[in-house]
Motif scaffolding. Sequence first.
Motif, PDB file in Angstrom:
ATOM      1  N   TYR A 158       0.854  -1.188   0.000  1.00 51.86           N
ATOM      2  CA  TYR A 158       0.000   0.000   0.000  1.00 51.86           C
ATOM      3  C   TYR A 158       0.889   1.237   0.000  1.00 51.86           C
ATOM      4  N   VAL A 159       0.555   2.197  -0.870  1.00 50.22           N
ATOM      5  CA  VAL A 159       1.293   3.462  -0.978  1.00 50.22           C
ATOM      6  C   VAL A 159       0.321   4.592  -0.673  1.00 50.22           C
ATOM      7  N   HIS A 160       0.650   5.426   0.325  1.00 50.89           N
ATOM      8  CA  HIS A 160      -0.262   6.504   0.709  1.00 50.89           C
ATOM      9  C   HIS A 160       0.239   7.856   0.214  1.00 50.89           C
ATOM     10  N   VAL A 161      -0.652   8.562  -0.471  1.00 49.67           N
ATOM     11  CA  VAL A 161      -0.382   9.937  -0.919  1.00 49.67           C
ATOM     12  C   VAL A 161      -1.387  10.823  -0.190  1.00 49.67           C
ATOM     13  N   ILE A 206      -2.382   2.343  -4.597  1.00 51.31           N
ATOM     14  CA  ILE A 206      -1.928   3.713  -4.344  1.00 51.31           C
ATOM     15  C   ILE A 206      -3.156   4.516  -3.943  1.00 51.31           C
ATOM     16  N   GLY A 207      -3.248   4.836  -2.647  1.00 47.95           N
ATOM     17  CA  GLY A 207      -4.435   5.478  -2.106  1.00 47.95           C
ATOM     18  C   GLY A 207      -4.117   6.789  -1.429  1.00 47.95           C
ATOM     19  N   THR A 214      -3.509  -0.620  -8.518  1.00 42.61           N
ATOM     20  CA  THR A 214      -4.683   0.255  -8.452  1.00 42.61           C
ATOM     21  C   THR A 214      -4.273   1.672  -8.075  1.00 42.61           C
ATOM     22  N   LEU A 215      -4.923   2.635  -8.693  1.00 43.75           N
ATOM     23  CA  LEU A 215      -4.759   4.050  -8.346  1.00 43.75           C
ATOM     24  C   LEU A 215      -6.116   4.630  -8.005  1.00 43.75           C
ATOM     25  N   GLU A 216      -6.245   5.261  -6.835  1.00 37.92           N
ATOM     26  CA  GLU A 216      -7.463   5.997  -6.512  1.00 37.92           C
ATOM     27  C   GLU A 216      -7.486   7.308  -7.284  1.00 37.92           C
ATOM     28  N   ARG A 223      -5.595  -0.678 -12.855  1.00 41.69           N
ATOM     29  CA  ARG A 223      -6.921  -0.642 -12.242  1.00 41.69           C
ATOM     30  C   ARG A 223      -7.121   0.735 -11.611  1.00 41.69           C
ATOM     31  N   LEU A 224      -8.290   1.318 -11.792  1.00 41.98           N
ATOM     32  CA  LEU A 224      -8.642   2.591 -11.177  1.00 41.98           C
ATOM     33  C   LEU A 224      -9.750   2.374 -10.152  1.00 41.98           C
ATOM     34  N   SER A 225      -9.743   3.203  -9.109  1.00 39.56           N
ATOM     35  CA  SER A 225     -10.850   3.255  -8.156  1.00 39.56           C
ATOM     36  C   SER A 225     -11.288   4.710  -8.088  1.00 39.56           C
ATOM     37  N   ILE A 226     -12.449   5.002  -8.667  1.00 37.65           N
ATOM     38  CA  ILE A 226     -12.904   6.380  -8.853  1.00 37.65           C
ATOM     39  C   ILE A 226     -13.913   6.734  -7.764  1.00 37.65           C
TER      40      ILE A 226
END
Length: 385
Positions: free
Chosen positions: A13-16, A67-68, A100-102, A123-126
Amino acid sequence: MFRFSAPPPLSLYVHVPWCVRKCPYCDFNSHELKGDIPEAAYVDALLGDLEQDLPAVWGRPVSSVFIGGGTPSLLSPEALDRLLSGLRARLRLAPDAEITLEANPGTVEAGRFEEFHAAGINRLSIGVQSFDDDTLQRLGRIHGRREALRAAEAAHHAGFDNFNLDLMFGLPAQSLARGIDDIATALALEPTHISYYQLTLEPNTAFHHRPPALPPEEEIEAIQRQGQARLAAAGYAQYEVSAYARAGRQCRHNLNYWHFGDYLGIGAGAHAKITHAPEGRIERLWKKRHPRDYLAAADKVEGRATLRRSDAAFEFMMNALRLVEGFDTGLFGQRTGLAISAVTPALQEAERRGLIEWDAKRVRPTGRGRDFLNDLIELFLDGDE
């Protein structure tokens, strides 16, 4: 303490932590952006953070990356490309890893989806939440219906054959008709996955301190039940409390959490869980929370803790019982290093209350168990030390 034949699967998990605006219902570690994101410095910090954690997982393959945030899609495609290249250079990413990228439809990044795809995001999470303009305004979102529709269309156009739409119900002043319209609109956009969950007023949020007027409970329940029926009829199977997917499109990253797998966590405030199989130990660690402190610190770790037997048993149940199909009893031993007998009394009590179905091979929450999930999970709080 624990006995493992092998460590569990591993994710990253990568937090931005930055957003354009902090939503009044959000209790995540997110910070309103004042000026530009220090992209180069933050990517350097993320990769340095990962290098500090590598000795604990050396050689283990990574099956998924999430990446959230925050709003990580505020990062430029160039920064994401450098980040992903750095991850690949340091980790054994599986060839078919889910990455995945939020994304927030209220920012201009929707026009950059093609570049995100080219960088390696698959993968995207919109974060749509709703398609109703009035509702979105009450939620403090920076996008409207038009931007939400455009973001989903842009995902298709950019070549994403796998993307999620986040949708909420029980929203301020939401009627049954508006709630069902949200579901119908989402289905028309043909995502592969829909996260459908009720708004909760979390502590330390603006909504908690100044609660909005929410629909009556019976209205919320009607929205949920009719929404779930629409999802099922359209071929989206519920596999977790708030997750619905087309066949084969369940979120692999989240499934690893719910199966009590291991995960690295890098970025401001990120958490990790690492199984040290030879030592019979499970460790949790978390990183410095504020972006300023995270960027300034050479050692990004804020704290560490070793799980006790009762911790491992409870945390496994807290995650695995969210799944509609529950879990194989053998998985409990594989992921906790404990015998199933450690939780047998609690399982028996849960069965007596009609909260689970249970046999030698599988534990599955009943419909009642899913409706009263907190009550079910609480039965496992007092585990054997």
